[in-house]
Design a protein around this motif. Structure first.
Motif, PDB file in Angstrom:
ATOM      1  N   LEU A 163       0.805  -1.212   0.000  1.00 58.77           N
ATOM      2  CA  LEU A 163       0.000   0.000   0.000  1.00 58.77           C
ATOM      3  C   LEU A 163       0.844   1.271   0.000  1.00 58.77           C
ATOM      4  O   LEU A 163       0.404   2.316  -0.471  1.00 58.77           O
ATOM      5  CB  LEU A 163      -0.955   0.004   1.202  1.00 58.77           C
ATOM      6  N   TYR A 164       2.050   1.182   0.529  1.00 56.19           N
ATOM      7  CA  TYR A 164       2.916   2.358   0.550  1.00 56.19           C
ATOM      8  C   TYR A 164       3.221   2.868  -0.861  1.00 56.19           C
ATOM      9  O   TYR A 164       3.508   4.047  -1.059  1.00 56.19           O
ATOM     10  CB  TYR A 164       4.233   2.044   1.278  1.00 56.19           C
ATOM     11  N   LYS A 165       3.145   1.983  -1.857  1.00 49.86           N
ATOM     12  CA  LYS A 165       3.428   2.378  -3.228  1.00 49.86           C
ATOM     13  C   LYS A 165       2.360   3.294  -3.808  1.00 49.86           C
ATOM     14  O   LYS A 165       2.628   4.079  -4.728  1.00 49.86           O
ATOM     15  CB  LYS A 165       3.548   1.136  -4.124  1.00 49.86           C
ATOM     16  N   ILE A 166       1.137   3.186  -3.295  1.00 51.81           N
ATOM     17  CA  ILE A 166       0.045   3.962  -3.867  1.00 51.81           C
ATOM     18  C   ILE A 166      -0.520   5.007  -2.916  1.00 51.81           C
ATOM     19  O   ILE A 166      -1.376   5.796  -3.307  1.00 51.81           O
ATOM     20  CB  ILE A 166      -1.100   3.042  -4.336  1.00 51.81           C
ATOM     21  N   ASN A 167      -0.055   5.010  -1.660  1.00 50.57           N
ATOM     22  CA  ASN A 167      -0.587   5.966  -0.707  1.00 50.57           C
ATOM     23  C   ASN A 167      -0.022   7.349  -0.986  1.00 50.57           C
ATOM     24  O   ASN A 167       1.188   7.508  -1.184  1.00 50.57           O
ATOM     25  CB  ASN A 167      -0.264   5.531   0.722  1.00 50.57           C
ATOM     26  N   THR A 168      -0.875   8.344  -0.996  1.00 51.38           N
ATOM     27  CA  THR A 168      -0.436   9.705  -1.328  1.00 51.38           C
ATOM     28  C   THR A 168      -0.083  10.521  -0.094  1.00 51.38           C
ATOM     29  O   THR A 168       0.188  11.714  -0.201  1.00 51.38           O
ATOM     30  CB  THR A 168      -1.530  10.432  -2.123  1.00 51.38           C
ATOM     31  N   SER A 169      -0.080   9.885   1.074  1.00 50.26           N
ATOM     32  CA  SER A 169       0.367  10.545   2.289  1.00 50.26           C
ATOM     33  C   SER A 169       1.857  10.310   2.471  1.00 50.26           C
ATOM     34  O   SER A 169       2.334   9.180   2.384  1.00 50.26           O
ATOM     35  CB  SER A 169      -0.387  10.018   3.512  1.00 50.26           C
ATOM     36  N   TYR A 170       2.602  11.358   2.743  1.00 41.24           N
ATOM     37  CA  TYR A 170       4.053  11.272   2.834  1.00 41.24           C
ATOM     38  C   TYR A 170       4.508  10.411   4.000  1.00 41.24           C
ATOM     39  O   TYR A 170       5.570   9.814   3.971  1.00 41.24           O
ATOM     40  CB  TYR A 170       4.633  12.682   2.985  1.00 41.24           C
ATOM     41  N   SER A 171       3.684  10.285   5.041  1.00 38.27           N
ATOM     42  CA  SER A 171       4.110   9.611   6.275  1.00 38.27           C
ATOM     43  C   SER A 171       3.841   8.107   6.269  1.00 38.27           C
ATOM     44  O   SER A 171       4.267   7.404   7.166  1.00 38.27           O
ATOM     45  CB  SER A 171       3.400  10.231   7.489  1.00 38.27           C
ATOM     46  N   ILE A 172       3.131   7.582   5.251  1.00 36.69           N
ATOM     47  CA  ILE A 172       2.758   6.175   5.253  1.00 36.69           C
ATOM     48  C   ILE A 172       3.898   5.313   4.728  1.00 36.69           C
ATOM     49  O   ILE A 172       4.531   5.620   3.732  1.00 36.69           O
ATOM     50  CB  ILE A 172       1.500   5.944   4.401  1.00 36.69           C
ATOM     51  N   THR A 173       4.171   4.227   5.424  1.00 32.41           N
ATOM     52  CA  THR A 173       5.191   3.274   4.985  1.00 32.41           C
ATOM     53  C   THR A 173       4.546   1.907   4.773  1.00 32.41           C
ATOM     54  O   THR A 173       3.352   1.739   4.932  1.00 32.41           O
ATOM     55  CB  THR A 173       6.324   3.164   6.023  1.00 32.41           C
ATOM     56  N   ALA A 174       5.343   0.921   4.454  1.00 30.26           N
ATOM     57  CA  ALA A 174       4.820  -0.406   4.150  1.00 30.26           C
ATOM     58  C   ALA A 174       4.193  -1.052   5.376  1.00 30.26           C
ATOM     59  O   ALA A 174       4.638  -0.849   6.505  1.00 30.26           O
ATOM     60  CB  ALA A 174       5.940  -1.290   3.617  1.00 30.26           C
TER      61      ALA A 174
END
Length: 230
Positions: free
Chosen positions: A208-219
């Motif tokens: 999901l980290y590949k498509i999340n547009t929030s800068y703070s989200i990781t795998a």
């Protein structure tokens, strides 16, 4: 491990239609799958890729109806990796013939792109896509999303047309390799957010980290285990 939030998630659909099978295989072939004669294989070099490799393993087992063990291997540079080698089925042979011309490389055509399904596009992007956050005075002000095709301009224009007609997404072109004259697809904040949101139902939690547009989200760590051939 819950690989997908889409109704077609692993274990919820007993059989796949031919269209679903073709779409997933087409996405893998356009992505990081490596040619192996009339067949292909999928490799993972990084520990962080294991859950995503398991995701592909499950898809390949559903498509082929056979076990697809993950085999330890070593490349020509002596680097170890894990390899998924699905059994060759007629559908794979047909798609390989459509995508490759003789002993040459991939040739992207409108006919091949029409084989894709949303799940196939998601796999293609997870393999070859990327995103960057543009900052101004320390603050994020824009998002750029890329599909790193590394193809000649004409073939990228074919892909651009496909996404516009089938997804309503208008990609632009960006130079990827000046030495070879190859390009990649690029899209800005609004279009990128719209495209990534369309992919979300088809993406496993670990990616999901590949498509999340929030800068703070990781795998998100996964819990699935690969079936590794000893």
């Amino acid at each position: 491990m819950d690989f997908m939030s889409h109704p077609q998630s692993m274990g919820k659909t007993p059989t796949l239609t031919k269209k679903e099978q073709r779409g997933v295989l087409a996405g893998m072939l356009l992505g990081c799958a490596q040619r192996n004669g009339h067949n292909f294989y999928v490799a993972a070099y990084d520990q962080r890729e294991l859950d995503y490799l398991r995701f592909k393993q499950d898809w390949l087992e559903r498509i082929t109806g056979q076990s697809v063990p993950c085999c330890p291997s070593v490349n020509s540079q002596g680097v170890p990796y894990l390899r998924l080698q699905p059994p060759l089925i007629p559908l794979t042979r047909i798609l390989m013939q459509k995508l490759y011309r003789g002993s040459g490389g991939k040739v992207i055509t409108p006919q091949f792109l029409e084989e894709l399904t949303p799940q196939g596009v998601a796999i293609w992007f997870l393999d070859c896509g990327s995103k960057t956050f543009k900052k101004r005075q320390g603050k994020i002000h824009a998002l750029e999303v890329y599909l790193n095709t590394n193809l000649p301009k004409s073939e990228n224009e074919t892909i651009v047309k496909y996404f516009l007609e089938n997804w309503g997404v208008q990609w632009g072109l960006s130079s990827q390799n000046k030495r070879t004259g190859c390009y990649r697809l690029r899209i800005g904040t609004k279009g990128g957010q719209a495209f990534l949101s369309q992919l979300a139902p088809y993406v496993p939690s670990s990616m999901l980290y590949k498509i999340n547009t929030s800068y703070s989200i990781t795998a998100t760590p996964g819990t699935g285990k690969l079936r590794v051939k000893e």
